[in-house]
Enzyme design. Sequence first.
Site, PDB file in Angstrom:
ATOM      1  N   VAL A 154      -4.915 -53.791  46.370  1.00  0.00           N
ATOM      2  CA  VAL A 154      -4.069 -54.466  47.351  1.00  0.00           C
ATOM      3  C   VAL A 154      -4.987 -55.017  48.441  1.00  0.00           C
ATOM      4  CG1 VAL A 154      -1.873 -54.355  48.579  1.00  0.00           C
ATOM      5  CG2 VAL A 154      -2.428 -52.594  46.915  1.00  0.00           C
ATOM      6  N   ALA A 155      -6.119 -55.561  47.989  1.00  0.00           N
ATOM      7  CA  ALA A 155      -7.114 -56.161  48.884  1.00  0.00           C
ATOM      8  C   ALA A 155      -7.483 -55.189  50.009  1.00  0.00           C
ATOM      9  CB  ALA A 155      -6.619 -57.494  49.409  1.00  0.00           C
ATOM     10  N   CYS A 156      -7.505 -55.662  51.242  1.00  0.00           N
ATOM     11  CA  CYS A 156      -7.972 -54.837  52.356  1.00  0.00           C
ATOM     12  C   CYS A 156      -7.048 -53.667  52.665  1.00  0.00           C
ATOM     13  CB  CYS A 156      -8.151 -55.694  53.611  1.00  0.00           C
ATOM     14  SG  CYS A 156      -9.485 -56.905  53.470  1.00  0.00           S
ATOM     15  N   SER A 157      -5.833 -53.687  52.140  1.00  0.00           N
ATOM     16  CA  SER A 157      -4.900 -52.581  52.354  1.00  0.00           C
ATOM     17  C   SER A 157      -4.902 -51.574  51.209  1.00  0.00           C
ATOM     18  CB  SER A 157      -3.483 -53.125  52.556  1.00  0.00           C
ATOM     19  OG  SER A 157      -3.389 -53.869  53.751  1.00  0.00           O
ATOM     20  N   SER A 158      -5.852 -51.685  50.309  1.00  0.00           N
ATOM     21  CA  SER A 158      -5.863 -50.817  49.130  1.00  0.00           C
ATOM     22  C   SER A 158      -5.888 -49.341  49.497  1.00  0.00           C
ATOM     23  CB  SER A 158      -7.063 -51.156  48.240  1.00  0.00           C
ATOM     24  OG  SER A 158      -6.958 -52.455  47.708  1.00  0.00           O
TER      25      SER A 158
END
Length: 373
Positions: A154-158
Site C-alpha cells: 500500500v505504498a508509503c502506508s504499507s
Amino acid sequence: MKQVVISGTGLYTPSQSISNEELVTAFNTWARQYNADNAEAIARGELAEQPESSAEFILKASGIRSRFVIDKEGILDPQRMAPRIPERSNDEPGILCEMAVAAARQALERACKSAADIDMVIVACSNLQRPYPAIAIEVQQALGIDGYAYDMNVACSSATFGIQNAANAIRSGQARAVLMVNPEICTGHLNFRDRDSHFIFGDACTAVVLEDAALASSAHQWQGVDSTLKTVFSNNIRNNFGFLNRCAEEGIGAGDKLFVQEGRKVFKDVCPMVAQIIGEQLQANQLEPAQVSRFWLHQANLSMNQLITRRLLGREATAEEAPVILDTYANTSSAGSIIAFHLNQDDLAAGALGVISSFGAGYSVGSVILRRL
C-alpha cells in the site's frame, strides 16, 4: 476480544550514506554534460536545458540533509546514477530478505520472542523484489518460523496497513504473534536525473512484532487503541513499472517507469486529509490532540509534517511531540513512520498516548493510536 500490543520494533540501516552536497555534485556533473552534449537541440528548442541542483534547494524543499543507501557508488556515478545491486542466485537470500531478517532479529529481541512464538509474517512495502515466491515466505524460512506469510503493498502506508492486518489476525485467533517487516530500497525506483525529486529517497528496513497482550512480556509494550485506514485514488504519485511493460515496447525505459510525483498537488491534497483523519479518529475515541504525547508521522517532507501537526494542535509541534528522522534517513516510504517510532518511544511513561500515521501514493492514509503500557 483479545487485546493486541506492539511488543518490539527493529531497524536495519545501510552502512553507506550520501550527503546533499555529494548528491548535488553528481547531479550537476551529469546536467552540465547533458547540456553540452545536446547544446544544438537545446538552442533549437527541441530539448529543455537541465537546471542544476543545490544542497540549499534540497534542504529548503524537503528538510533532508542526507540519506542511507544500499549502494553509494552507483548513485554518485554521473554515467550511471542508479544503485548497483548485483543479481543473486536463487539459492542465496534476496536483498529484501536480508534486510528484513536483520530488522526482524532486533524486533524479536526487544519483544522477548523467538521464531517459535511467531505464527505469521507480513512483508509490507512499496516495491517488492519479485512477484513470487513471496518475500515474506523467504523471510519466514530464513528465520525458521512456522505458520504462514504473505506480501502486501500500500505504498508509503504499507506499514500501518500491515499493523492492522496483523492485529486482525491476532484478534481472530489466526496467530498468537505476527512479525511485520518493511524492507524499502527506494533508491531503486528513484530518477536521480530529475532535479525535482533526485534527493527524496533513502533505503532502510523496519520490523514490528505484534502479539496477544496476554502472552506479552516485553518492556516495550504499546497497546493498540484504534486504527483507521483510508484510500482515495490519485495519479499524483505514480510508478508505471510492472510485468506488462514488456508487452508495450514503446514504453520501455520511459520516465514513468520510475517514481513520478506532482509535489505541489500532493501537498495540497494530502496534508488536510491526514489532519482530518487523525483529528476525527481521536475525537471518535474521546481524545484531544493535546493528549497525544507523540506523533510519529510519515517522513516524506518536513513542511508536510509541520502543517499536519499545526492543524491538529493549533500551534507548532515541538521536536519531542513530532520527531523528525528524515533529515538523515530521507523518505524511506513505509519504513519512515516506524523508524520515527522505533527511535523515539522509550522515553515515554506508562499511559502516554502516541499516533503512528503514514500517508502516500494511492492516496493512502493509515493512522494507529497507541498507549504505552
